[in-house]
Design an enzyme around this catalytic site. Structure first.
Site, PDB file in Angstrom:
ATOM      1  N   LYS A 194       0.863  -1.186   0.000  1.00  0.00           N
ATOM      2  CA  LYS A 194       0.000   0.000   0.000  1.00  0.00           C
ATOM      3  C   LYS A 194       0.899   1.234   0.000  1.00  0.00           C
ATOM      4  O   LYS A 194       1.648   1.477   0.940  1.00  0.00           O
ATOM      5  CB  LYS A 194      -0.906  -0.002   1.237  1.00  0.00           C
ATOM      6  CG  LYS A 194      -1.834   1.200   1.314  1.00  0.00           C
ATOM      7  CD  LYS A 194      -2.723   1.132   2.549  1.00  0.00           C
ATOM      8  CE  LYS A 194      -3.643   2.331   2.674  1.00  0.00           C
ATOM      9  NZ  LYS A 194      -4.490   2.248   3.881  1.00  0.00           N
ATOM     10  N   LYS A 247      -2.151  -1.555  -3.761  1.00  0.00           N
ATOM     11  CA  LYS A 247      -3.017  -0.374  -3.721  1.00  0.00           C
ATOM     12  C   LYS A 247      -2.145   0.878  -3.792  1.00  0.00           C
ATOM     13  O   LYS A 247      -1.160   0.958  -3.054  1.00  0.00           O
ATOM     14  CB  LYS A 247      -3.834  -0.377  -2.418  1.00  0.00           C
ATOM     15  CG  LYS A 247      -4.757   0.817  -2.243  1.00  0.00           C
ATOM     16  CD  LYS A 247      -5.440   0.782  -0.882  1.00  0.00           C
ATOM     17  CE  LYS A 247      -6.386   1.979  -0.724  1.00  0.00           C
ATOM     18  NZ  LYS A 247      -6.992   2.025   0.616  1.00  0.00           N
TER      19      LYS A 247
END
Length: 327
Positions: A194, A247
């Site tokens: 992330k 992400k």
């Protein structure tokens, strides 16, 4: 040129093009993010996410019904509590907003697969993803509250938990507490890679989770780094993750591909709020064909190696897939 070699032969009609496609997709691979807010009789539009809403637990099943009708039976829940404090205690409250939402969904739609985001940023009064020590997030103290939060979600009926905090060791901490409490078969989908991205802006507005000072670069990944994503995924595999995630998606297609090539676990990608908002805004201005760009951008994520796509376009994509426009 040898004119006997003509790749265009396989592009001559729609039926043939669909038959020889290399990338196949299905509505079963889609996950729809949903926002739960405390209160009653609330369906509140999110200005920065056109077409998305915040729902109180007593109205969340209206959206679940729409999802199921569209062919989307998997959702990812985010909670927006009425009470926030320094340690985010509402996150693991048995009667917290996510816990209420889980029970409401499972009572009305037992076949809906419910995944919950596990993080502290929506629950802390400072907006950071963990417990603070001075102005820094204390990694190890945060593991304790993340584990308690994950357990409370599963006890409320969640089918899967998805830690998004990027603390070191959180997958192992959650796996341990779930196993100790008899939830050995509950999977963990880890936000493994992330990145500290500017594409999260609309989400922070939707969830009220912007940090009150500083930023999250001390725990989220530096967008310059590629090999570090492989390290993070490898650690999550060792700690017991069942699904890995990258992400954001569109600006990190290379990362999705490398992680998919290097690990045997299913690979998820989160097409985040900023990606959705840009497509919606450009479509609204007539600058692009919103539907075609939605389909093409999703296809790029699958082609890069994602098996699972988390997206605010899940319902529209499911319908496009069912019509044969995608995959």
């Amino acid at each position: 040129m040898d004119l006997t070699i003509r790749p265009r032969r396989l592009r001559t009609c729609d039926s043939l093009r669909r038959m020889v496609r290399e990338t196949r997709v299905s509505p079963d691979s889609l996950i729809y993010p949903l926002f739960l807010v405390e209160g009653e009789n609330i369906k509140e539009p999110i200005p920065s996410l056109d077409g998305q809403y915040r729902y109180s637990p007593d109205r969340i099943c209206e959206e679940i019904a729409a999802c199921m009708d569209a062919g989307v039976s998997r959702v990812l829940l985010f909670g927006i509590p009425a009470h926030k404090d320094a340690c985010g205690s509402s996150a693991w409250d048995p009667n917290g907003v996510v816990q209420q939402g889980i029970r409401a969904i499972k009572a009305a739609y037992p076949d809906c697969y419910v995944i919950t985001d596990v993080c502290m940023c929506e629950y802390t009064d400072h907006g950071h993803c963990g417990i603070l020590h001075d102005h820094e997030v204390d990694n190890d103290k945060t593991l304790e509250v993340l584990a308690k939060t994950a357990l409370s979600h599963v006890q409320a009926g969640a089918d899967m938990v998805a830690p998004s905090d990027m603390m070191d060791g959180r997958v192992a901490a959650i796996r341990t507490i779930l196993d100790e409490n008899g939830f050995e078969t509950t999977p963990i989908m880890s936000y493994s890679a992330k990145y500290a991205s500017a594409f999260y802006g609309p989400f922070r507005d939707a969830a009220g989770s912007a940090p009150s000072f500083g930023d999250r670069r001390g725990y989220q990944m530096d967008p310059h780094n590629r090999k570090e994503a492989l390290k993070e995924c490898a650690l999550d595999v060792q700690e017991g993750a069942d699904i890995l995630m990258v992400k954001p998606a569109l600006s990190y297609l290379d990362i999705i591909r490398e992680c998919a090539d290097n690990f045997d676990l299913p690979m998820a990608a989160y097409s985040v709020s900023g990606e959705y908002a840009m497509i919606k805004a450009a479509g609204k201005e007539g600058l692009i064909d919103e539907h075609r760009v939605m389909c093409e951008s999703a296809l790029s994520i699958y082609r890069a190696g994602a098996d699972i796509l988390i997206t605010y376009f899940a319902k529209e994509l499911a319908q496009a897939m069912q019509r044969g426009e995608l995959g």
